[in-house]
Design an enzyme around this catalytic site. Sequence first.
Site, PDB file in Angstrom:
ATOM      1  N   GLY A 171      -0.882   4.175  -4.583  1.00 61.11           N
ATOM      2  CA  GLY A 171       0.579   4.045  -4.699  1.00 61.11           C
ATOM      3  C   GLY A 171       1.024   2.808  -5.458  1.00 61.11           C
ATOM      4  O   GLY A 171       1.848   2.885  -6.390  1.00 61.11           O
ATOM      5  N   SER A 172       0.504   1.641  -5.070  1.00 62.26           N
ATOM      6  CA  SER A 172       0.874   0.422  -5.796  1.00 62.26           C
ATOM      7  C   SER A 172       0.278   0.425  -7.195  1.00 62.26           C
ATOM      8  O   SER A 172       0.810  -0.213  -8.116  1.00 62.26           O
ATOM      9  CB  SER A 172       0.416  -0.817  -5.008  1.00 62.26           C
ATOM     10  OG  SER A 172      -0.976  -0.779  -4.749  1.00 62.26           O
ATOM     11  N   CYS A 216       0.839  -1.193   0.000  1.00 66.06           N
ATOM     12  CA  CYS A 216       0.000   0.000   0.000  1.00 66.06           C
ATOM     13  C   CYS A 216       0.876   1.246   0.000  1.00 66.06           C
ATOM     14  O   CYS A 216       1.511   1.561   1.007  1.00 66.06           O
ATOM     15  CB  CYS A 216      -0.924   0.013   1.209  1.00 66.06           C
ATOM     16  SG  CYS A 216      -1.951   1.485   1.238  1.00 66.06           S
ATOM     17  N   GLY A 217       0.902   1.939  -1.130  1.00 70.40           N
ATOM     18  CA  GLY A 217       1.750   3.118  -1.252  1.00 70.40           C
ATOM     19  C   GLY A 217       1.280   4.298  -0.433  1.00 70.40           C
ATOM     20  O   GLY A 217       2.086   5.013   0.165  1.00 70.40           O
ATOM     21  N   HIS A 218      -0.042   4.535  -0.392  1.00 68.46           N
ATOM     22  CA  HIS A 218      -0.503   5.683   0.393  1.00 68.46           C
ATOM     23  C   HIS A 218      -0.187   5.480   1.865  1.00 68.46           C
ATOM     24  O   HIS A 218       0.117   6.437   2.583  1.00 68.46           O
ATOM     25  CB  HIS A 218      -2.005   5.928   0.156  1.00 68.46           C
ATOM     26  CG  HIS A 218      -2.925   5.282   1.133  1.00 68.46           C
ATOM     27  ND1 HIS A 218      -3.438   4.009   0.963  1.00 68.46           N
ATOM     28  CD2 HIS A 218      -3.445   5.717   2.321  1.00 68.46           C
ATOM     29  CE1 HIS A 218      -4.220   3.704   1.977  1.00 68.46           C
ATOM     30  NE2 HIS A 218      -4.254   4.725   2.814  1.00 68.46           N
TER      31      HIS A 218
END
Length: 346
Positions: free
Chosen positions: A267-268, A102-104
């Site tokens: 993000g991903s 999870c990018g965020h």
Amino acid sequence: MNRNNFANWEAPASWLKISSLECHTGGEPLRIITSGFPVLKGATILEMRRDCATNYDHLRTALMFEPRGHADMYGCIITPAERADSDFGVLFLHNEGYSTMCGHAIIALTRAAIEAGVVEKCEPVTALRIDVPAGQIQAYAEIEQGEIQRIYFDNVASFVLDADAEIEVPGLGRVRYTLAYGGAFYAYVDAPSIGLSLQAENHSQIIDAGRRIKQAVQASRSITHPFQADLGFLYGTIFSAPTQTPGVHSRNVCIFAEGELDRSPTGSGVAGQAAILHAQGALPLNQKIVIESILGSQFQVSAVSTLSYGAHHAVIPRVEGNAHIVGKSCFYLDPSDPLQHGFIFR
């Protein structure tokens, strides 16, 4: 200051108490569990993920579902590091289960870790290594006069699994998609090709289309990760479309888990998009593009290097965004409450 006697309420000592730090990245929430969650067993993040799913899934639903959360809630549990050179580990939570990347959340965790003193603040750049189910993430914060100015991370190897796929979707007809991995697998769909507007007022239709496509793809094929069976599943559908915003490459709207709509550009998701664009020859190494969300919030992404990843040609995407802390919460589980483990409407 306005204070009244309701603040004097105290929970019985026998009730489970779970505390959290509340954040958002580009509008997408992140509930960081700071205390009260049982210690998870396992030597790796994936083993701890399995332990949580098997033994403590009722706490995930309690924290993500109503009345403490909502259908689009997102959270994480901090774990011990898996690798000797990592600062900590993290397990991601949502309305369906447990994310692999999870990018965020990485962006919000980087800010929170530095500001809370989890890692030492170093100027001009503070670097963190964070273990996630998909691997180790390198995160960075540029700092000037004690204040964070930029946050970005280098993602896990990201690649295209199927560049030109097609599926029959009930209610939508034939839909062309690209299957790519950016820490999680997504079906990428050109929104205009199916007549779908990505404006915020169309969110219900976007969720419906995303769920339909995900279900159809899941039913039609298996998805295999090159190294970890636990990572081999379709996480969501990402719709892309041109945008009128100056300087912005495109708009991404991700429908993931059980119909969650990501408020951020994902993000991903933008990491997988970087892999797609690089494979198409449309994103040279180290060229940055900006991708916006359904809210207009923005992530910047580039491909900083290439590598072989199993049988795949992959890139390492770099994703930049910003996060904000919005509060602290304290939740209680009353053993006599028939809804203590939450409920959800989607």
